[in-house]
Design a protein around this motif. Structure first.
Motif, PDB file in Angstrom:
ATOM      1  N   TYR A 113      32.656  71.803 -74.019  1.00  0.00           N
ATOM      2  CA  TYR A 113      33.531  72.896 -73.597  1.00  0.00           C
ATOM      3  C   TYR A 113      32.982  74.220 -74.105  1.00  0.00           C
ATOM      4  CZ  TYR A 113      35.374  72.330 -78.376  1.00  0.00           C
ATOM      5  OH  TYR A 113      35.503  72.220 -79.737  1.00  0.00           O
ATOM      6  N   LYS A 114      33.421  75.282 -73.476  1.00  0.00           N
ATOM      7  CA  LYS A 114      32.949  76.611 -73.866  1.00  0.00           C
ATOM      8  C   LYS A 114      33.938  77.636 -73.326  1.00  0.00           C
ATOM      9  CE  LYS A 114      28.823  79.453 -73.519  1.00  0.00           C
ATOM     10  NZ  LYS A 114      27.390  79.457 -73.218  1.00  0.00           N
ATOM     11  N   PRO A 115      34.455  78.513 -74.166  1.00  0.00           N
ATOM     12  CA  PRO A 115      35.545  79.382 -73.694  1.00  0.00           C
ATOM     13  C   PRO A 115      35.138  80.457 -72.694  1.00  0.00           C
ATOM     14  CG  PRO A 115      35.003  79.874 -75.980  1.00  0.00           C
ATOM     15  CD  PRO A 115      34.208  78.667 -75.603  1.00  0.00           C
ATOM     16  N   ALA A 135      28.917  85.785 -80.214  1.00  0.00           N
ATOM     17  CA  ALA A 135      29.199  84.973 -79.028  1.00  0.00           C
ATOM     18  C   ALA A 135      28.448  83.656 -79.157  1.00  0.00           C
ATOM     19  CB  ALA A 135      28.792  85.730 -77.778  1.00  0.00           C
ATOM     20  N   ASP A 136      27.918  83.146 -78.058  1.00  0.00           N
ATOM     21  CA  ASP A 136      27.199  81.882 -78.101  1.00  0.00           C
ATOM     22  C   ASP A 136      25.750  82.182 -78.475  1.00  0.00           C
ATOM     23  OD1 ASP A 136      26.483  79.251 -77.717  1.00  0.00           O
ATOM     24  OD2 ASP A 136      26.272  79.442 -75.547  1.00  0.00           O
ATOM     25  N   ASP A 137      25.542  82.540 -79.743  1.00  0.00           N
ATOM     26  CA  ASP A 137      24.251  83.119 -80.138  1.00  0.00           C
ATOM     27  C   ASP A 137      23.147  82.093 -80.370  1.00  0.00           C
ATOM     28  OD1 ASP A 137      25.667  85.534 -80.197  1.00  0.00           O
ATOM     29  OD2 ASP A 137      26.187  85.299 -82.301  1.00  0.00           O
ATOM     30  N   ASP A 138      23.520  80.819 -80.528  1.00  0.00           N
ATOM     31  CA  ASP A 138      22.525  79.762 -80.780  1.00  0.00           C
ATOM     32  C   ASP A 138      21.618  80.057 -81.966  1.00  0.00           C
ATOM     33  OD1 ASP A 138      23.585  78.286 -78.746  1.00  0.00           O
ATOM     34  OD2 ASP A 138      22.039  78.771 -77.279  1.00  0.00           O
ATOM     35  N   LEU A 139      22.209  80.604 -83.024  1.00  0.00           N
ATOM     36  CA  LEU A 139      21.441  80.879 -84.248  1.00  0.00           C
ATOM     37  C   LEU A 139      21.302  79.611 -85.090  1.00  0.00           C
ATOM     38  CD1 LEU A 139      23.123  84.247 -85.325  1.00  0.00           C
ATOM     39  CD2 LEU A 139      20.974  83.948 -84.082  1.00  0.00           C
ATOM     40  N   VAL A 156      31.442  68.835 -79.183  1.00  0.00           N
ATOM     41  CA  VAL A 156      31.787  70.110 -79.815  1.00  0.00           C
ATOM     42  C   VAL A 156      30.500  70.902 -80.073  1.00  0.00           C
ATOM     43  CG1 VAL A 156      32.816  71.191 -81.863  1.00  0.00           C
ATOM     44  CG2 VAL A 156      33.768  69.048 -80.966  1.00  0.00           C
ATOM     45  N   ASP A 157      30.335  72.010 -79.378  1.00  0.00           N
ATOM     46  CA  ASP A 157      29.218  72.916 -79.680  1.00  0.00           C
ATOM     47  C   ASP A 157      29.806  73.976 -80.612  1.00  0.00           C
ATOM     48  OD1 ASP A 157      27.552  75.272 -79.546  1.00  0.00           O
ATOM     49  OD2 ASP A 157      26.509  74.364 -77.848  1.00  0.00           O
ATOM     50  N   THR A 158      29.284  74.037 -81.845  1.00  0.00           N
ATOM     51  CA  THR A 158      29.925  74.910 -82.841  1.00  0.00           C
ATOM     52  C   THR A 158      29.895  76.389 -82.422  1.00  0.00           C
ATOM     53  OG1 THR A 158      27.852  74.756 -84.072  1.00  0.00           O
ATOM     54  CG2 THR A 158      29.687  73.429 -84.866  1.00  0.00           C
ATOM     55  N   GLY A 159      28.960  76.753 -81.555  1.00  0.00           N
ATOM     56  CA  GLY A 159      28.906  78.145 -81.093  1.00  0.00           C
ATOM     57  C   GLY A 159      29.902  78.457 -79.986  1.00  0.00           C
ATOM     58  N   HIS A 160      30.563  77.433 -79.468  1.00  0.00           N
ATOM     59  CA  HIS A 160      31.453  77.636 -78.319  1.00  0.00           C
ATOM     60  C   HIS A 160      32.921  77.768 -78.729  1.00  0.00           C
ATOM     61  CE1 HIS A 160      28.419  75.775 -75.231  1.00  0.00           C
ATOM     62  NE2 HIS A 160      27.885  76.697 -75.999  1.00  0.00           N
ATOM     63  N   HIS A 161      33.186  78.690 -79.614  1.00  0.00           N
ATOM     64  CA  HIS A 161      34.572  78.915 -80.059  1.00  0.00           C
ATOM     65  C   HIS A 161      34.790  80.404 -80.263  1.00  0.00           C
ATOM     66  CE1 HIS A 161      33.667  74.746 -81.215  1.00  0.00           C
ATOM     67  NE2 HIS A 161      34.939  74.527 -80.939  1.00  0.00           N
ATOM     68  N   ILE A 197      21.181  69.264 -82.354  1.00  0.00           N
ATOM     69  CA  ILE A 197      20.971  70.697 -82.542  1.00  0.00           C
ATOM     70  C   ILE A 197      20.891  71.326 -81.158  1.00  0.00           C
ATOM     71  CG2 ILE A 197      19.319  72.431 -83.355  1.00  0.00           C
ATOM     72  CD1 ILE A 197      18.446  70.239 -85.445  1.00  0.00           C
ATOM     73  N   ASP A 198      21.568  72.444 -80.972  1.00  0.00           N
ATOM     74  CA  ASP A 198      21.438  73.182 -79.709  1.00  0.00           C
ATOM     75  C   ASP A 198      21.176  74.633 -80.089  1.00  0.00           C
ATOM     76  OD1 ASP A 198      21.490  74.257 -77.217  1.00  0.00           O
ATOM     77  OD2 ASP A 198      23.583  73.792 -76.775  1.00  0.00           O
ATOM     78  N   GLN A 199      19.913  74.965 -80.243  1.00  0.00           N
ATOM     79  CA  GLN A 199      19.548  76.308 -80.702  1.00  0.00           C
ATOM     80  C   GLN A 199      18.447  76.893 -79.833  1.00  0.00           C
ATOM     81  OE1 GLN A 199      20.584  75.529 -85.424  1.00  0.00           O
ATOM     82  NE2 GLN A 199      18.504  76.061 -84.872  1.00  0.00           N
TER      83      GLN A 199
END
Ligand code: RM4
Ligand code: MN
Ligand code: MN
Length: 395
Positions: free
Chosen positions: A187-189, A255-259, A220-225, A291-293
């Motif tokens: 999911y992603k807002p 935002a969804d920075d993928d850091l 759960v993608d931690t950047g997608h919140h 990992i999704d970076q």
């Protein structure tokens, strides 16, 4: 206080249980929404991505699988499976999650699985079914869907109809899954310009997964919140309802920075890991850590090794929480003592223990230093550097 040997045993057990999947796209050239920054050492073929992944696994010992994006990595679909098999053998990493790609074709401009055109929806479902077959052929457990669909303006799309289309598409995908396969729903807002996103949060993802069938779970993608969201609470709920399928780890500031994982807020990842460790070993097998970076400024090899090591450190810190004692303090509402115990584990320097574990497992004590010493980055820089101008896409 635990004795040194008890502490070491606990740490070794925790580290032995921790593995994390690395993404093929983490080695490729990426950029911002406005352009791409090229690096001479970036991988532009699947073989180069496998080679890089193999190197990360050799240095860290905990990244045995590589996530792939169907269109970026397997442009000929199932026909590419043979090549992948050869690369697996050559580089010592196996295929991880298979990620369908529903966001690049022009026909998906107004959506893919949620497009108002039944013909286009059908083509999107066909891609999902292909992805399941590819995964099955490669022996991959997880087909991991990120759906790019949404609309930009109020009133321009039927939110309700799109829910129904999505339910149907995911049910059909689920029917195709083999006995050991799973469908993960990410999911992603938001996306820039979006008014509504078809799978915007964990509730929607959990509903869709439950409706699709027993082998579907939430990713759960931690950047997608949103910035203030309590992700560990979401994780606790997903664990409680047996709907947690896995993670895409990364960090974000805006935002969804993928850091890099843990680079902005390591305490948050610690808190997520704590919730997972509370659930015990059985639950862990069902949770894919990935990992999704996108390393558009850092060297890709260095960033990946750094990320894996950071993940291990935070996992080990979470293992340092004396959970029995914490429960006792929680029950007595000893707030400050409970918080200090929790925070104390986070602040513990676990790096010496991690080094001991690496030594005991025959791995380099300091994988970043070992990477530098290996000369691998210099080698790929000179081998691949000449191809720079030819690179045009994220693949
Ligand atoms: C999304 C999401 C997905 C990734 C796509 C390309 O932001 O994080 O996992 O596959 O990007
Ligand atoms: Mn993701
Ligand atoms: Mn993302």
């Amino acid at each position: 206080m635990k004795s040194d040997s008890a502490l070491q045993e606990l740490a070794f057990q925790a580290l032995d249980a921790f593995q994390i999947e690395i993404p093929s796209w983490g080695f490729a050239n990426t950029g911002t929404r406005f352009g791409k920054f090229l690096q001479p050492a970036a991988a532009s073929t699947l073989e180069e991505k496998f080679s890089d992944a193999g190197q990360v696994n050799k240095l860290t010992g905990v990244t045995p699988t590589l996530a792939m994006h169907v269109l970026w990595d397997l442009p000929k679909g199932i026909a590419d499976a043979e090549t992948v098999r050869e690369l697996e053998n050559k580089y010592g990493v196996t295929s991880g999650s298979i990620n369908p790609n529903l966001f690049q074709d022009q026909e998906f401009k107004f959506g893919s699985l949620c497009n108002p055109s039944s013909e286009i929806r059908e083509r999107a479902v066909a891609h999902m079914l292909d992805s399941v077959l590819i995964a099955r052929k490669l022996g991959s457990r997880d087909v991991s869907l990120w759906l790019p669909d949404g609309s930009n303006y109020p009133g321009t799309q039927s939110i309700r109809k799109r829910i129904e289309w999505l339910e149907e598409a995911l049910q059909r995908t689920h029917e195709q899954l083999g006995p050991n396969q799973r469908l993960l729903v990410e999911y992603k807002p938001f996306e820039p310009a979006f008014y509504h996103t078809d799978i915007a949060d964990w509730g929607m993802a959990a509903h869709l997964a439950a409706k699709a069938g027993p082998k579907a779970r939430v990713l759960v993608d931690t950047g997608h919140h949103y910035a203030a969201q309590n992700i560990e609470q979401i994780v606790a709920w997903l664990l409680h309802t047996d709907m947690l399928g896995g993670f895409h780890f990364n960090d974000r500031r805006y935002a969804d920075d993928d850091l890099t994982l843990g680079s902005i807020d390591p305490y948050q990842i610690f808190r997520i890991f704590h919730e997972i460790q509370l659930s015990g070993r059985g639950a862990l097998r069902q949770i894919a850590f990935m990992i999704d970076q996108s390393h558009n400024l850092k060297g890709k090899m260095e960033a990946m090794v750094q990320t894996v090591a950071t993940g291990q450190e935070l996992w080990l810190k979470a293992a340092m929480v004396d959970r029995e004692q914490l429960e006792h303090l929680q029950n007595r509402c000893e707030l400050v003592a409970a918080e200090e115990l929790f925070r104390g584990a986070f602040w513990q320097d676990v790096r010496p223990l991690l080094k001991e574990w690496r030594r005991a497992r025959g791995l380099p004590e300091d994988p970043l230093a070992a990477l530098a010493e290996s000369g691998y980055v210099q080698r790929i820089t000179s081998e691949r550097g000449g191809k720079l101008a030819a690179v045009t896409s994220y693949a």
